[in-house]
Motif scaffolding. Structure first.
Motif, mmCIF file in Angstrom:
data_model
loop_
_atom_site.group_PDB
_atom_site.id
_atom_site.type_symbol
_atom_site.label_atom_id
_atom_site.label_comp_id
_atom_site.label_asym_id
_atom_site.label_seq_id
_atom_site.Cartn_x
_atom_site.Cartn_y
_atom_site.Cartn_z
ATOM 1 N N LEU A 16 2.275 1.056 0.485
ATOM 2 C CA LEU A 16 2.563 2.028 1.532
ATOM 3 C C LEU A 16 3.864 1.652 2.225
ATOM 4 C CD1 LEU A 16 -0.988 2.205 3.169
ATOM 5 C CD2 LEU A 16 -0.045 3.759 1.450
ATOM 6 N N ASP A 22 8.070 -1.514 2.390
ATOM 7 C CA ASP A 22 6.995 -1.324 1.422
ATOM 8 C C ASP A 22 6.025 -2.494 1.511
ATOM 9 O OD1 ASP A 22 8.085 1.030 0.513
ATOM 10 O OD2 ASP A 22 9.166 0.088 -1.152
ATOM 11 N N GLY A 94 -1.343 6.234 6.304
ATOM 12 C CA GLY A 94 -0.807 6.310 4.952
ATOM 13 C C GLY A 94 -1.877 6.096 3.896
ATOM 14 N N LEU A 95 -2.810 5.189 4.149
ATOM 15 C CA LEU A 95 -3.879 4.935 3.185
ATOM 16 C C LEU A 95 -4.792 6.147 3.056
ATOM 17 C CD1 LEU A 95 -5.387 2.982 1.309
ATOM 18 C CD2 LEU A 95 -6.669 2.191 3.324
ATOM 19 N N ASP A 98 -3.037 8.644 1.024
ATOM 20 C CA ASP A 98 -2.978 8.186 -0.366
ATOM 21 C C ASP A 98 -4.307 8.428 -1.080
ATOM 22 O OD1 ASP A 98 -1.199 6.623 -2.280
ATOM 23 O OD2 ASP A 98 -3.014 5.419 -2.352
#
Length: 280
Positions: A16, A22, A94-95, A98
């Motif tokens: 992420l 990153d 973000g997870l 995702d």
């Protein structure tokens, strides 16, 4: 019950971007139930293995994900990135994207509860249910142990062996009862047993910032909320839970006796029973 090494071997990972960097996020995933996905988040100085008792049961009815926060467990631990609650919230957002989760239930302990309290305030349409267990909130933290650990010289002056000894004493002295599960103690210590691990733990400690809980108002939480609190907690006493119960509109406080700060480990059966009832 899985050992920490078995838990680690079963983890997935994803990369992420958090504040332009990153970072790898490791997570344990289980279950394909029809209920809303349930995300578990630990605090300091633990990792996702904290949830070893809860995930297998909750996964019978829900899709369960238990990440290691950035800087913790098997997630990125190199030096030079933000590990604050604000950054952890960005990583969680973000997870979830995702993984393709549109709505979730969140279960957070300690710092993980602080991250989820922020997320529930900022993303009310995403959070169906919120469980906070002996969570940081308001200006209830950091405790002196973490403040001392977060001094920059701690990373330079403490060897992995010294940090292992400190953590061993911390857990043995604060878990309820006189016979802690060795697998749990070892699983909590394992990620920090290297020079990089020591530095990461110190950076995590120094990133504890009261501003990141005082800048959100729990009265803005719209999710149904359960406060599942160990009544013997010396780090986050139940008085903070009572304040949260007054402030969060749809909120219930359940106190568990014979439980210190590490409630999912101290009272695993009671914790899971209350959690399953609430999530269903």
């Amino acid at each position: 019950m899985q050992s920490y090494s078995e838990w680690s071997d079963a983890q997935e990972s994803t990369t992420l971007t958090v504040d332009g960097q990153d970072l790898e996020v490791a997570y344990y995933e289980a279950g394909t139930g029809n209920g809303d996905p349930v995300v578990f988040l630990h605090g300091i100085p633990t990792n996702s293995y904290l949830w070893r008792h809860a995930v297998s049961t909750v996964a019978e009815e829900h899709h369960v994900v238990a990440p290691d926060m950035i800087g913790y467990g098997n997630s990125s631990k190199f030096d030079g990135f933000d590990r604050s609650l604000r950054a952890q919230e960005i990583a969680i957002d973000g997870l979830l994207a995702d993984l393709g989760f549109d709505t979730v239930s969140l279960v957070g302990h300690d710092l993980g509860g602080g991250v989820f309290l922020r997320y529930a305030c900022h993303e009310p349409d995403t959070v169906e249910r919120l469980v906070l267990s002996n969570s940081v909130a308001y200006d209830s933290w950091p405790i002196q142990t973490i403040t001392d650990l977060g001094l920059p010289e701690s990373a330079r002056q403490n060897s992995p062996e010294e940090i292992q000894g400190m953590l061993d004493g911390l857990f043995r002295q604060t878990l309820w009862g006189d016979d802690p599960d060795e697998a749990f103690v070892e699983g909590m210590k394992a990620p920090w047993n290297s020079e990089d691990g020591v530095t990461s733990l110190v950076r995590n400690a120094i990133a504890t910032n009261t501003n990141h809980t005082t800048e959100v108002d729990p009265r803005n939480v719209t999710a149904d909320t359960l406060l599942l609190w160990g009544l013997e907690d010396e780090f986050q006493p139940v008085e903070w839970a009572e304040r949260l119960e007054r402030d969060i509109p749809q909120c219930e406080l359940v106190g568990l006796d014979e439980a210190n700060h590490w409630v999912p480990e101290d009272r695993p059966d009671a914790f899971v029973d209350h959690l399953r009832t609430f999530l269903s």
